[in-house]
Design an enzyme around this catalytic site. Sequence first.
Site, PDB file in Angstrom:
ATOM      1  N   ASN A 259      -9.819  -0.539   2.060  1.00 61.90           N
ATOM      2  CA  ASN A 259      -8.404  -0.321   2.322  1.00 61.90           C
ATOM      3  C   ASN A 259      -8.291  -0.657   0.018  1.00 61.90           C
ATOM      4  O   ASN A 259      -8.118  -2.073  -0.177  1.00 61.90           O
ATOM      5  CB  ASN A 259      -8.040  -1.709   2.483  1.00 61.90           C
ATOM      6  CG  ASN A 259      -6.192  -1.517   2.684  1.00 61.90           C
ATOM      7  OD1 ASN A 259      -6.506  -0.997   1.684  1.00 61.90           O
ATOM      8  ND2 ASN A 259      -5.576  -1.988   3.323  1.00 61.90           N
TER       9      ASN A 259
ATOM     10  N   CYS B 263       1.349  -0.814   0.033  1.00 55.62           N
ATOM     11  CA  CYS B 263       0.192   0.204  -0.096  1.00 55.62           C
ATOM     12  C   CYS B 263       1.322   1.405   0.008  1.00 55.62           C
ATOM     13  O   CYS B 263       0.152   2.236  -0.183  1.00 55.62           O
ATOM     14  CB  CYS B 263      -0.972   0.442   1.377  1.00 55.62           C
ATOM     15  SG  CYS B 263      -1.874  -1.870   1.230  1.00 55.62           S
TER      16      CYS B 263
ATOM     17  N   HIS C  58      -2.786   6.449   4.476  1.00 56.12           N
ATOM     18  CA  HIS C  58      -2.823   4.714   3.400  1.00 56.12           C
ATOM     19  C   HIS C  58      -4.068   4.573   4.511  1.00 56.12           C
ATOM     20  O   HIS C  58      -4.166   4.733   5.711  1.00 56.12           O
ATOM     21  CB  HIS C  58      -2.232   4.397   3.805  1.00 56.12           C
ATOM     22  CG  HIS C  58      -2.418   2.488   3.205  1.00 56.12           C
ATOM     23  ND1 HIS C  58      -3.502   2.565   2.291  1.00 56.12           N
ATOM     24  CD2 HIS C  58      -2.467   1.145   4.176  1.00 56.12           C
ATOM     25  CE1 HIS C  58      -3.500   1.344   1.958  1.00 56.12           C
ATOM     26  NE2 HIS C  58      -3.387   0.461   3.083  1.00 56.12           N
TER      27      HIS C  58
HETATM   28  N1  ACO Z   1     -15.713 -11.026  11.274  1.00 56.33           N
HETATM   29  C1  ACO Z   1     -15.352 -12.229  12.395  1.00 56.33           C
HETATM   30  N2  ACO Z   1     -14.309 -12.234  13.046  1.00 56.33           N
HETATM   31  C2  ACO Z   1     -12.981 -11.942  12.890  1.00 56.33           C
HETATM   32  C3  ACO Z   1     -12.886 -11.505  11.070  1.00 56.33           C
HETATM   33  C4  ACO Z   1     -14.266 -11.348  10.686  1.00 56.33           C
HETATM   34  N3  ACO Z   1     -14.119  -9.941   9.011  1.00 56.33           N
HETATM   35  N4  ACO Z   1     -11.544 -10.722  10.813  1.00 56.33           N
HETATM   36  C5  ACO Z   1     -10.819 -11.490  12.182  1.00 56.33           C
HETATM   37  N5  ACO Z   1     -11.908 -12.162  13.026  1.00 56.33           N
HETATM   38  C6  ACO Z   1     -11.471 -13.126  14.043  1.00 56.33           C
HETATM   39  C7  ACO Z   1     -10.042 -13.897  14.254  1.00 56.33           C
HETATM   40  O1  ACO Z   1     -10.695 -15.229  13.324  1.00 56.33           O
HETATM   41  C8  ACO Z   1      -9.384 -14.400  14.894  1.00 56.33           C
HETATM   42  O2  ACO Z   1     -10.303 -14.712  16.080  1.00 56.33           O
HETATM   43  P1  ACO Z   1      -9.799 -16.214  16.787  1.00 56.33           P
HETATM   44  O3  ACO Z   1      -9.219 -15.621  17.610  1.00 56.33           O
HETATM   45  O4  ACO Z   1     -10.583 -16.603  17.299  1.00 56.33           O
HETATM   46  O5  ACO Z   1      -9.149 -16.476  16.195  1.00 56.33           O
HETATM   47  C9  ACO Z   1      -9.965 -12.703  16.004  1.00 56.33           C
HETATM   48  O6  ACO Z   1     -11.069 -12.486  14.799  1.00 56.33           O
HETATM   49  C10 ACO Z   1      -9.508 -11.478  15.760  1.00 56.33           C
HETATM   50  O7  ACO Z   1      -9.228 -10.938  17.109  1.00 56.33           O
HETATM   51  P2  ACO Z   1      -8.300  -9.833  17.164  1.00 56.33           P
HETATM   52  O8  ACO Z   1      -6.825 -10.105  16.870  1.00 56.33           O
HETATM   53  O9  ACO Z   1      -8.535  -9.657  18.647  1.00 56.33           O
HETATM   54  O10 ACO Z   1      -8.567  -8.865  16.287  1.00 56.33           O
HETATM   55  P3  ACO Z   1      -7.846  -7.320  16.082  1.00 56.33           P
HETATM   56  O11 ACO Z   1      -8.658  -6.494  16.939  1.00 56.33           O
HETATM   57  O12 ACO Z   1      -6.736  -7.816  15.432  1.00 56.33           O
HETATM   58  O13 ACO Z   1      -8.883  -7.001  14.275  1.00 56.33           O
HETATM   59  C11 ACO Z   1      -7.435  -6.645  11.992  1.00 56.33           C
HETATM   60  C12 ACO Z   1      -8.204  -7.258  13.110  1.00 56.33           C
HETATM   61  C13 ACO Z   1      -8.987  -5.472  11.755  1.00 56.33           C
HETATM   62  C14 ACO Z   1      -7.522  -7.560  10.988  1.00 56.33           C
HETATM   63  C15 ACO Z   1      -6.806  -5.942  12.774  1.00 56.33           C
HETATM   64  O14 ACO Z   1      -5.328  -6.450  13.400  1.00 56.33           O
HETATM   65  C16 ACO Z   1      -5.828  -4.985  11.928  1.00 56.33           C
HETATM   66  O15 ACO Z   1      -6.748  -4.109  11.505  1.00 56.33           O
HETATM   67  N6  ACO Z   1      -4.582  -5.108  12.163  1.00 56.33           N
HETATM   68  C17 ACO Z   1      -4.601  -4.168  10.380  1.00 56.33           C
HETATM   69  C18 ACO Z   1      -4.418  -4.817   9.693  1.00 56.33           C
HETATM   70  C19 ACO Z   1      -4.380  -4.354   8.066  1.00 56.33           C
HETATM   71  O16 ACO Z   1      -5.112  -3.480   8.208  1.00 56.33           O
HETATM   72  N7  ACO Z   1      -4.434  -5.034   6.992  1.00 56.33           N
HETATM   73  C20 ACO Z   1      -4.742  -4.743   5.650  1.00 56.33           C
HETATM   74  C21 ACO Z   1      -3.951  -5.030   5.114  1.00 56.33           C
HETATM   75  S1  ACO Z   1      -1.967  -3.838   5.310  1.00 56.33           S
HETATM   76  C22 ACO Z   1      -2.207  -1.989   5.061  1.00 56.33           C
HETATM   77  O17 ACO Z   1      -2.541  -1.860   4.388  1.00 56.33           O
HETATM   78  C23 ACO Z   1      -1.517  -1.994   5.738  1.00 56.33           C
END
Ligand code: ACO
Length: 325
Positions: free
Chosen positions: A282, A112, A252
């Site tokens: 995103n 990104c 971003h």
């Molecule tokens: N719906 C429901 N549950 C979900 C979903 C969803 N769409 N996606 C993940 N989960 C679950 C996972 O399976 C996991 O379950 P488990 O604990 O039973 O294994 C749990 O949610 C994960 O919970 P957390 O780790 O507490 O979730 P978090 O608050 O960290 O949110 C997220 C996850 C949104 C991915 C967060 O870490 C984040 O925003 N990270 C940044 C990643 C990002 O934006 N990447 C984009 C590409 S990279 C870039 O653009 C820079």
Amino acid sequence: MAHFMGFGGYAPERVITNDYWAELVDTSDEWITQRTGIKRRRMAADDESTMTMSVAAAESALKDSGLVADDIDEIILATDTPEMMTPDTSALVQHQLGCRAIPTYDLGGSGCAGFVQAVDVARSRIAVAPKNVLVIGVELISRMISPTDRNTAPLFGDAAGAVVMGPEPGRAEVLDVVSGTDGGSAEILTLAAGGTRNPFNEKTLLNGDYNRLIMDGRKVFVEAVRRMSEASAEVLQRIGKSVSDVALVIPHQANLRIIDAVRKKMGLDEDKVYVNVDEYGNTGSATVPLAMWEAVDNGTIEKGDLVVLTAFGAGFHWAAAAVQF
Ligand code: ACO
């Protein structure tokens, strides 16, 4: 000296709500909204491609700049979701736009941060010899990641953004850019299949690896916040300005919580940070040019504003640009 002369963007018409994903995978509007701030994203139609979206954004940037395809001397296109493996998408865009036989390059796989890094490359090309450079950030992610993976699918959307850059004073001057890379973190955010390490074959297909985006969301979150806020501070320091001089930061648009954490780390009020992740999700390399186009178009950015663009993505790569409108 490098200037932005015109801004453009394109987002497909089809709107995908969180409820669409809730019907396909085990998720909900509430979960996606709470964790990411995303409400909607766009999805390309079957007859659209990375190239067609790039051309649409480029044509709108050209129109905005008052230039025509014949005036463009180089094209730099940033994407992680190219039209095909070879040739690169910029070559296809050169032909489709009707440009002269100019050199074109893809900045591929730079995640990104690709568009802001491409602006830096364009700046150096203009410094070598005055020329007009078309810079595009584009992503058609919906076709490249697994629609059954709730961890990644709801986060992304399809779009393209573009700027025309040139040596003459235009709409805004790119004052400075800082960027960096930490390849040691490559495995934290990766789509490995299709390269030489893991070529497309029967095994890749059977494993479902061809569209498996591996992401450690929490590590990405922490690094994205740190790198975007540090790069923004560094570029401001290099131009002798402080946060209080900044009219707008365009970060971003990965998710609202990352944007909010960057804002707090930089000590900015909410109205100083542009947000449209709720509408588009995103869109990878397209988020920054799309948001800048929108912010110029809707009057959020005004003449005289100092604007900081900052991005972070796979690699890890990151960058920040200081832009004087
Ligand atoms: N719906 C429901 N549950 C979900 C979903 C969803 N769409 N996606 C993940 N989960 C679950 C996972 O399976 C996991 O379950 P488990 O604990 O039973 O294994 C749990 O949610 C994960 O919970 P957390 O780790 O507490 O979730 P978090 O608050 O960290 O949110 C997220 C996850 C949104 C991915 C967060 O870490 C984040 O925003 N990270 C940044 C990643 C990002 O934006 N990447 C984009 C590409 S990279 C870039 O653009 C820079």
